[in-house]
Design an enzyme around this catalytic site. Structure first.
Site, PDB file in Angstrom:
ATOM      1  N   ASP A 195      -2.076   1.865  -4.816  1.00 50.43           N
ATOM      2  CA  ASP A 195      -3.526   2.170  -4.152  1.00 50.43           C
ATOM      3  C   ASP A 195      -4.508   1.121  -4.395  1.00 50.43           C
ATOM      4  O   ASP A 195      -4.497   0.479  -5.447  1.00 50.43           O
ATOM      5  CB  ASP A 195      -4.011   3.642  -4.422  1.00 50.43           C
ATOM      6  CG  ASP A 195      -3.935   3.769  -5.995  1.00 50.43           C
ATOM      7  OD1 ASP A 195      -5.071   3.134  -6.666  1.00 50.43           O
ATOM      8  OD2 ASP A 195      -3.417   4.596  -6.591  1.00 50.43           O
ATOM      9  N   HIS A 248       0.779  -1.105  -0.198  1.00 48.53           N
ATOM     10  CA  HIS A 248       0.061  -0.107  -0.058  1.00 48.53           C
ATOM     11  C   HIS A 248       0.964   1.312   0.034  1.00 48.53           C
ATOM     12  O   HIS A 248       0.324   2.623  -0.250  1.00 48.53           O
ATOM     13  CB  HIS A 248      -0.829  -0.171   1.103  1.00 48.53           C
ATOM     14  CG  HIS A 248      -2.306   0.717   1.051  1.00 48.53           C
ATOM     15  ND1 HIS A 248      -2.389   1.186  -0.366  1.00 48.53           N
ATOM     16  CD2 HIS A 248      -3.320   0.600   1.668  1.00 48.53           C
ATOM     17  CE1 HIS A 248      -3.878   1.650  -0.074  1.00 48.53           C
ATOM     18  NE2 HIS A 248      -4.376   1.411   1.054  1.00 48.53           N
TER      19      HIS A 248
END
Length: 497
Positions: free
Chosen positions: A471, A467
């Site tokens: 995204d 992450h």
């Protein structure tokens, strides 16, 4: 006057006689010298030849004892675990004979001899830790053995070599002709990284060309693959029907599971090999913030397509599973989302977009969880991917996966569904940034286009992404594209290169 003449003649005669005697004596001495000298020379030469032959015989029977050291096998490995000895003290070995199998935290390799001679000492027991650069065995060499001052010969399994597929069958030596060795040297290829497909694991010219193609991304002509993959003979239906039931049952008998042994005592042992590597990798993975995403895929059309192609690929000597389609669909999707085929440095300050799609496949083996990868998937057809998967599975089953198969991955798929389960939470393998876990295929009811209930082959997929650089929207779009390729496999044809 006459008396003077007779006297002079007598003196002259005496002088001539004396000179003749001298010449005869000298001639005899000369002849004696020439007669004795060859005899002396011959005797001396025979003595030297006898001495040389005697010395040579002594050297062959009692040569120098050489310490055969464990050489650097790359990847920064400093220690390995001795898994199996192929020789014992007193055994006679030749060059390229297998000495032992060692296992590092990255791969298993077979160490082969560089000398002809007799094993005098083994420095380690099975399961002991051997250090790089330290003696492995002592070999009493023969005088005819060339004491080559080079790195120790390290043969990666091959099997097959698989490669070999080696890749090399466990415990067998790897061989190659001078022409093949020259071809490998001209292309800077280590024979230890090539799987031999010839008899007894011999490395052939085609093995070198295949290895070179995978490293450079080149695609070999189909005829070459057909030469390497010889289709097995298919028995006629009549023969299959006439086969005894006991034989058919024996062929289909499931593998036996070893019975558990209860000792009643606690056992503590150090982590070694791949288990030690897993500790290191998973500890590094804990530093990555994982983003999870799950979806389901309707594989009904793909199931039908595979059923049609299965007999064709088997006739060409290749077993076709669903994984080649999953891997190819992932590669086509990575072309649109290259950030998922990237890596980040340890400080996450730089990201590197990988040009090659080296897609790994998490594989459950007797040695633990291993992740070999298929190199340059973006340049391979579905059939070529199936070929490579067959090779990797053969190596994995034999415990002969080498460093070349286990390193260089850029993206990973875990087929956990082959064992069981539907959803998972896969852990990213650093420095990669994404991984997918595939569940088992289930036949479930679903609504068709007309609202009617139909049978559908459903598979669940679970994704994990780093992450820090990926995204949620990107991961979702990638998954949607990958799903579309699999639900409509004909669409892959439009993007195949």
């Amino acid at each position: 006057m006459a008396a003077v003449t007779r006297g002079s003649f007598a003196v002259l005669r005496q002088l001539l006689s004396q000179q003749y005697r001298r010449r005869c004596f000298r001639l005899q001495n000369f002849r004696s010298d020439r007669t004795l000298q060859p005899l002396a020379v011959r005797w001396e030469r025979n003595l030297q030849m006898f001495s040389c032959r005697t010395l040579h015989t002594a050297v062959v029977s009692r040569g120098p004892v050489v310490q055969f050291k464990l050489s650097d096998i790359g990847e920064g490995i400093m220690e390995v675990t001795v898994k199996e000895w192929y020789v014992k003290e007193g055994d006679k070995v030749s060059q390229f004979d297998s000495i032992c199998e060692v296992q590092s935290d990255k791969a298993s390799v077979t160490i082969t001899s560089r000398y002809d001679g007799v094993i005098k000492r083994l420095y380690y027991d099975v399961d002991a830790t051997a250090l790089v650069g330290k003696p492995l065995v002592d070999i009493e060499t023969e005088s005819s053995s060339d004491l080559i001052q080079e790195e120790d010969v390290v043969e990666t399994p091959a099997m097959a070599r698989e490669e070999h597929t080696h890749q090399e069958i466990k415990g067998h030596k790897t061989q190659a002709t001078p022409a093949v060795r020259r071809l490998a040297m001209e292309n800077n290829i280590k024979l230890s990284e090539v799987v031999g497909t010839g008899k007894d694991g011999r490395i052939l010219k085609e093995d070198i060309l295949n290895f070179l193609a995978k490293q450079t991304g080149a695609i070999l002509p189909p005829t070459l693959f057909q030469e390497i993959q010889t289709p097995p003979p298919v028995p006629p239906p009549a023969a299959a029907a006439a086969r005894p039931a006991s034989t058919a049952a024996a062929l289909k008998a499931p593998p036996t599971t070893p019975k558990p042994i209860f000792t009643g005592k606690d056992v503590t042992e150090p982590l070694k090999g791949f288990h030690k590597a897993m500790v290191k990798t998973m500890t590094a993975a804990l530093k990555i913030p994982h983003f999870g995403y799950c979806d389901e895929v309707d594989l009904s059309r793909l199931v039908s397509l595979r059923a049609e192609l299965k007999s064709t690929t088997e006739a060409r000597g290749v077993r076709l599973s669903y994984m080649p389609f999953f891997i190819k669909a992932a590669s086509l999707s990575l072309l649109h989302f290259p950030v998922l085929n990237a890596s980040v440095d340890e400080g996450c300050q730089n990201i590197t977009y990988k040009a090659s799609h080296n897609i790994g496949l998490a594989m459950d083996t007797n040695q633990g969880l291993l992740v070999p990868n298929v190199k340059n998937v973006q340049l391979l057809s579905v059939f070529q991917i199936a070929q490579e998967l067959n090779r990797l599975q053969t190596l994995g089953a034999a415990g002969q996966l080498g460093t070349s198969e286990l390193s260089g991955g850029t993206f990973t798929l875990s087929n956990i569904g082959s064992i069981g389960g539907t959803y998972a939470k896969p852990v990213i393998l650093p420095p990669e940034v994404a991984i997918g876990a595939l569940g088992k295929i289930q036949v479930l009811p679903r609504f068709g286009a007309g609202g009617q209930v139909v049978r559908a082959h459903i598979m669940n997929v679970s994704w994990s992404a780093d992450h820090r650089v990926i995204d949620g929207a990107t991961m979702c779009r990638f998954s949607n594209l990958w799903r579309e390729y699999l639900e409509n496999p004909a669409s892959m044809v439009l993007d195949l290169k």
